[in-house]
Motif scaffolding. Structure first.
Motif, PDB file in Angstrom:
ATOM      1  N   LEU A 295       0.830  -1.205   0.000  1.00 50.37           N
ATOM      2  CA  LEU A 295       0.000   0.000   0.000  1.00 50.37           C
ATOM      3  C   LEU A 295       0.866   1.258   0.000  1.00 50.37           C
ATOM      4  N   PHE A 296       1.913   1.269   0.801  1.00 52.26           N
ATOM      5  CA  PHE A 296       2.814   2.420   0.849  1.00 52.26           C
ATOM      6  C   PHE A 296       3.475   2.633  -0.518  1.00 52.26           C
ATOM      7  N   ALA A 297       3.963   1.555  -1.122  1.00 51.54           N
ATOM      8  CA  ALA A 297       4.613   1.653  -2.438  1.00 51.54           C
ATOM      9  C   ALA A 297       3.627   2.119  -3.501  1.00 51.54           C
ATOM     10  N   ALA A 298       2.397   1.623  -3.443  1.00 50.72           N
ATOM     11  CA  ALA A 298       1.396   1.981  -4.451  1.00 50.72           C
ATOM     12  C   ALA A 298       1.009   3.457  -4.332  1.00 50.72           C
ATOM     13  N   LEU A 299       0.750   3.918  -3.107  1.00 52.11           N
ATOM     14  CA  LEU A 299       0.360   5.316  -2.926  1.00 52.11           C
ATOM     15  C   LEU A 299       1.477   6.268  -3.337  1.00 52.11           C
ATOM     16  N   LEU A 300       2.713   5.925  -2.980  1.00 55.45           N
ATOM     17  CA  LEU A 300       3.833   6.772  -3.394  1.00 55.45           C
ATOM     18  C   LEU A 300       3.979   6.757  -4.917  1.00 55.45           C
ATOM     19  N   GLY A 301       3.813   5.585  -5.518  1.00 56.74           N
ATOM     20  CA  GLY A 301       4.028   5.453  -6.952  1.00 56.74           C
ATOM     21  C   GLY A 301       3.063   6.258  -7.801  1.00 56.74           C
ATOM     22  N   ILE A 302       1.808   6.382  -7.369  1.00 60.53           N
ATOM     23  CA  ILE A 302       0.820   7.099  -8.185  1.00 60.53           C
ATOM     24  C   ILE A 302       0.450   8.451  -7.588  1.00 60.53           C
ATOM     25  N   ASN A 303       1.117   8.850  -6.507  1.00 54.46           N
ATOM     26  CA  ASN A 303       0.883  10.184  -5.966  1.00 54.46           C
ATOM     27  C   ASN A 303       1.207  11.214  -7.047  1.00 54.46           C
ATOM     28  N   PRO A 304       0.295  12.132  -7.366  1.00 59.74           N
ATOM     29  CA  PRO A 304       0.506  13.066  -8.478  1.00 59.74           C
ATOM     30  C   PRO A 304       1.767  13.918  -8.344  1.00 59.74           C
ATOM     31  N   TYR A 305       2.077  14.350  -7.142  1.00 62.31           N
ATOM     32  CA  TYR A 305       3.249  15.201  -6.939  1.00 62.31           C
ATOM     33  C   TYR A 305       4.533  14.423  -7.174  1.00 62.31           C
ATOM     34  N   PHE A 306       4.623  13.224  -6.606  1.00 57.40           N
ATOM     35  CA  PHE A 306       5.833  12.430  -6.781  1.00 57.40           C
ATOM     36  C   PHE A 306       5.961  11.937  -8.213  1.00 57.40           C
ATOM     37  N   LEU A 307       4.841  11.629  -8.851  1.00 57.81           N
ATOM     38  CA  LEU A 307       4.889  11.189 -10.245  1.00 57.81           C
ATOM     39  C   LEU A 307       5.457  12.291 -11.135  1.00 57.81           C
ATOM     40  N   PHE A 308       5.034  13.531 -10.912  1.00 59.23           N
ATOM     41  CA  PHE A 308       5.581  14.634 -11.699  1.00 59.23           C
ATOM     42  C   PHE A 308       7.092  14.718 -11.534  1.00 59.23           C
ATOM     43  N   HIS A 309       7.570  14.656 -10.289  1.00 60.52           N
ATOM     44  CA  HIS A 309       9.001  14.772 -10.055  1.00 60.52           C
ATOM     45  C   HIS A 309       9.758  13.496 -10.446  1.00 60.52           C
ATOM     46  N   SER A 310       9.041  12.402 -10.652  1.00 61.66           N
ATOM     47  CA  SER A 310       9.672  11.189 -11.162  1.00 61.66           C
ATOM     48  C   SER A 310      10.006  11.301 -12.641  1.00 61.66           C
ATOM     49  N   LEU A 311       9.440  12.292 -13.322  1.00 56.44           N
ATOM     50  CA  LEU A 311       9.699  12.518 -14.743  1.00 56.44           C
ATOM     51  C   LEU A 311      10.332  13.887 -14.966  1.00 56.44           C
ATOM     52  N   ASN A 312      10.995  14.376 -13.953  1.00 51.49           N
ATOM     53  CA  ASN A 312      11.563  15.720 -13.958  1.00 51.49           C
ATOM     54  C   ASN A 312      13.067  15.607 -13.738  1.00 51.49           C
ATOM     55  N   VAL A 313      13.862  16.098 -14.696  1.00 53.85           N
ATOM     56  CA  VAL A 313      15.318  15.984 -14.600  1.00 53.85           C
ATOM     57  C   VAL A 313      15.842  17.003 -13.591  1.00 53.85           C
ATOM     58  N   ARG A 314      15.487  16.751 -12.343  1.00 55.12           N
ATOM     59  CA  ARG A 314      15.998  17.500 -11.208  1.00 55.12           C
ATOM     60  C   ARG A 314      16.275  16.492 -10.105  1.00 55.12           C
ATOM     61  N   MET A 315      16.744  16.988  -8.979  1.00 57.20           N
ATOM     62  CA  MET A 315      17.245  16.080  -7.937  1.00 57.20           C
ATOM     63  C   MET A 315      16.175  15.567  -6.973  1.00 57.20           C
ATOM     64  N   TYR A 316      14.914  15.920  -7.174  1.00 55.65           N
ATOM     65  CA  TYR A 316      13.905  15.644  -6.149  1.00 55.65           C
ATOM     66  C   TYR A 316      13.513  14.170  -6.072  1.00 55.65           C
ATOM     67  N   SER A 317      13.508  13.472  -7.190  1.00 55.45           N
ATOM     68  CA  SER A 317      13.205  12.045  -7.161  1.00 55.45           C
ATOM     69  C   SER A 317      14.295  11.284  -6.420  1.00 55.45           C
ATOM     70  N   SER A 318      15.555  11.612  -6.702  1.00 57.55           N
ATOM     71  CA  SER A 318      16.653  10.934  -6.008  1.00 57.55           C
ATOM     72  C   SER A 318      16.693  11.328  -4.537  1.00 57.55           C
ATOM     73  N   LEU A 319      16.274  12.560  -4.219  1.00 56.38           N
ATOM     74  CA  LEU A 319      16.211  12.970  -2.810  1.00 56.38           C
ATOM     75  C   LEU A 319      15.233  12.096  -2.039  1.00 56.38           C
ATOM     76  N   VAL A 320      14.064  11.827  -2.628  1.00 60.45           N
ATOM     77  CA  VAL A 320      13.094  10.946  -1.979  1.00 60.45           C
ATOM     78  C   VAL A 320      13.687   9.537  -1.826  1.00 60.45           C
ATOM     79  N   PHE A 321      14.403   9.085  -2.837  1.00 57.12           N
ATOM     80  CA  PHE A 321      15.025   7.761  -2.751  1.00 57.12           C
ATOM     81  C   PHE A 321      16.002   7.682  -1.585  1.00 57.12           C
ATOM     82  N   TRP A 322      16.910   8.650  -1.477  1.00 59.77           N
ATOM     83  CA  TRP A 322      17.891   8.611  -0.383  1.00 59.77           C
ATOM     84  C   TRP A 322      17.207   8.778   0.971  1.00 59.77           C
ATOM     85  N   THR A 323      16.126   9.564   1.008  1.00 61.88           N
ATOM     86  CA  THR A 323      15.356   9.728   2.245  1.00 61.88           C
ATOM     87  C   THR A 323      14.784   8.392   2.703  1.00 61.88           C
TER      88      THR A 323
END
Length: 551
Positions: free
Chosen positions: A150-178
């Motif tokens: 459930l945690f993985a699914a909600l994070l995966g389709i969360n609109p905000y995280f999905l946008f930054h998952s396709l954004n060539v900036r550091m925010y997706s990797s920041l969430v990963f390291w977090t």
């Protein structure tokens, strides 16, 4: 008599697995579905190591292809040149507010796969998928197998995280390291009685924890806030061995010392911190701080990238709803005697947001709402996890309906964002150029901002004879006049791009537009007018195509 059909209803776990697969699929098919936006093209420039060679356009036309060359790796002859490119990359970063790791990662990815949209975004997508894996690990560790899904699914389709998952900036990797640092820390803690410790496995998780902390801090400076969160988790769950974790944290930060002494010191000297300061009174400032706090929750938990076209009131309303939901979940968990899990959820989500809010208040800055909350994206997983805890441990009969409502809501918002909003502005401009690709053309634009200049350079055909004249709105017409007089026969076509938001200047007034129009109409005839629109104001242009008068 026929036997009734035995129809097996899909389990919640199966549906969650399907949603996770959909989240991965959405990322893959959208790698190249939209243009680079403003900051992404800066990431590309920094990753090539050529930012030090970038010069803002002046009052004379320049060949556009000169900028196109900066968005590729420089020509290198041997290992020495490669090291020189890396050195130039680091020198280019000292004027930026971010540590070097993300750009170094993208640099090597660029070397292997090129500078296309798909190539540049693929690494970011891999980080986002890794973050979903870490979310599963945390949910499985603290809750259950279904809690992890459930945690993985909600994070995966969360609109905000999905946008930054396709954004060539550091925010997706920041969430990963977090999430990776949190998961590895939890794996080192004996959360259950008689939990066996495998020494080799423990050493592996220590290495992962220290690597994640080091990488997180070298990805985004605000990760220091997350180290405080990890320290509180230690006090909550394993305070007897606090000194061991303190050693891990200290060593992890010490590894970053070379960059702190060389790069961070220069960045602080070059930093423009005044842009985060407001000259309002104390009451107004406090109100703005509170508003930003609420809006961040609404944007991250509900609105996502739709915030770029919605009024601020929409983000405030969404934030109030998000706040009420989180408060309701917390009260329900408290009454259900799930107080340790509640403390963990609040520590991972709400505490770092409050910490950043207090830091803003005491320093007189307004960083919380910067970039629609992206600077504090590391609080998103914790807020989602608080909801997951409630769904798993306290929702009771509302559990399954609530899960489906959230999944459908997130999927609807995310899919609508990726399918209904235009993201091909500069491709449209390229189509105009390609109608007569060998016609000498002067592009006239009222925005000298590097994001606009570089997007032109990336998307317009480098083989076409294109020149670029860029000035702020108030000086564009006076600069254009001598250019067309001195080189009256050079250009057969003019593309006039009027930016709705020039970034480094003010939009054109009607009087300024008339001045440019008068200059052009002395020698050119208007052929076409089009409006280019994107997902926010920075993407909006009015384009007018002029042809040289033949008589």
């Amino acid at each position: 008599m026929k036997k009734p059909l035995n129809i097996k209803v899909l389990s919640v776990e199966s549906i969650l697995l399907a949603v996770i697969a959909i989240a991965v699929f959405i990322r893959i098919i959208n790698l190249g579905s939209r243009e680079f936006w403003y900051d992404e093209v800066l990431s590309l420039l920094l990753s090539t190591g050529q930012k030090v060679n970038y010069k803002s356009p002046e009052d004379l036309p320049v060949i556009l292809a000169n900028y196109t060359a900066l968005l590729k790796l420089p020509i290198e002859n041997g290992l020495k040149d490669s090291f020189q490119t890396l050195e130039q990359l680091l020198k280019g970063l000292v004027a930026e507010p971010h540590p070097p790791l993300f750009f170094l990662e993208q640099h090597f990815w660029l070397r292997w796969f090129g500078n296309s949209e798909i190539a540049m975004r693929s690494l970011v997508v891999l980080f986002s998928i890794g973050a979903m894996g870490c979310a599963y690990g945390i949910g499985r560790r603290l809750l259950s197998y279904r809690g992890g899904l459930l945690f993985a699914a909600l994070l995966g389709i969360n609109p905000y995280f999905l946008f930054h998952s396709l954004n060539v900036r550091m925010y997706s990797s920041l969430v990963f390291w977090t999430l990776l640092s949190t998961w590895s820390l939890l794996k080192l803690m004996p959360l259950q009685a008689r939990e066996n410790e495998n020494p080799k496995r423990k050493i592996g998780w220590i290495v992962i924890l220290m690597s994640a902390i080091t990488a997180g801090f070298l990805t985004f400076y605000y990760f220091a806030c997350w180290i405080v969160v990890l320290a509180i988790l230690v006090l909550l769950l394993d305070r007897r061995r606090w000194w061991q974790y303190a050693i891990y944290f200290i060593v992890s930060i010490a590894i970053t010392t070379p960059w702190l002494l060389w790069g961070t010191r220069q960045q602080l000297r070059n930093a423009d911190l005044d842009r985060f300061t407001a000259s309002e009174g104390a009451i107004a400032a406090l109100f703005q701080h509170l508003q930003e706090f609420i809006q961040v929750l609404g944007i991250q938990l509900f609105i996502g990238d739709w915030v770029s076209i919605l009024p601020p009131l929409a983000a405030t309303i969404a934030g109030i709803i998000a706040t009420l939901i989180l408060v309701g979940c917390s009260i329900s968990l408290w009454r259900s005697q799930q107080r340790q899990l509640l403390a963990i959820g609040l520590t991972l989500g709400i505490f770092p947001l409050i910490l950043m809010l207090l830091l803003d208040i005491f320093t007189g800055k307004f960083t919380l709402g910067f970039g629609w909350g992206r600077s504090v994206i590391f609080v998103l997983p914790g807020c989602l996890f608080l909801v997951v805890i409630w769904l798993e441990r306290s929702a009771k009969k509302w559990q399954t309906p609530a899960i489906f409502v959230v999944l459908i809501l997130y999927l609807s918002i995310s899919v609508a964002d990726l399918t209904l909003r235009p993201r091909w502005m500069f491709h449209q401009l390229a189509e105009m150029v390609n109608q007569q690709p060998q016609t000498p053309t002067l592009i006239v634009m009222n925005s000298p901002a590097w994001g606009h200049v570089l997007r032109l350079a990336y998307y317009l055909p480098p083989s076409s004879p294109l020149s670029l004249l860029v000035q702020k709105s108030d000086t564009l017409a006076p600069t254009l006049t001598p250019t067309l007089v001195e080189k009256s026969e050079k250009y057969q076509r003019i593309l006039w791009l009027d930016s709705a938001r020039p970034v480094w200047g003010k939009p054109s007034t009607e009087e300024q537009k008339k001045q440019v129009q008068q200059v052009l109409e002395n020698r050119f005839d208007l052929q076409d007018t089009q409006s280019l629109t994107g997902t926010w104001e920075l993407d909006n242009f009015t384009v007018k195509v002029y042809r040289r008068r033949t008589d």
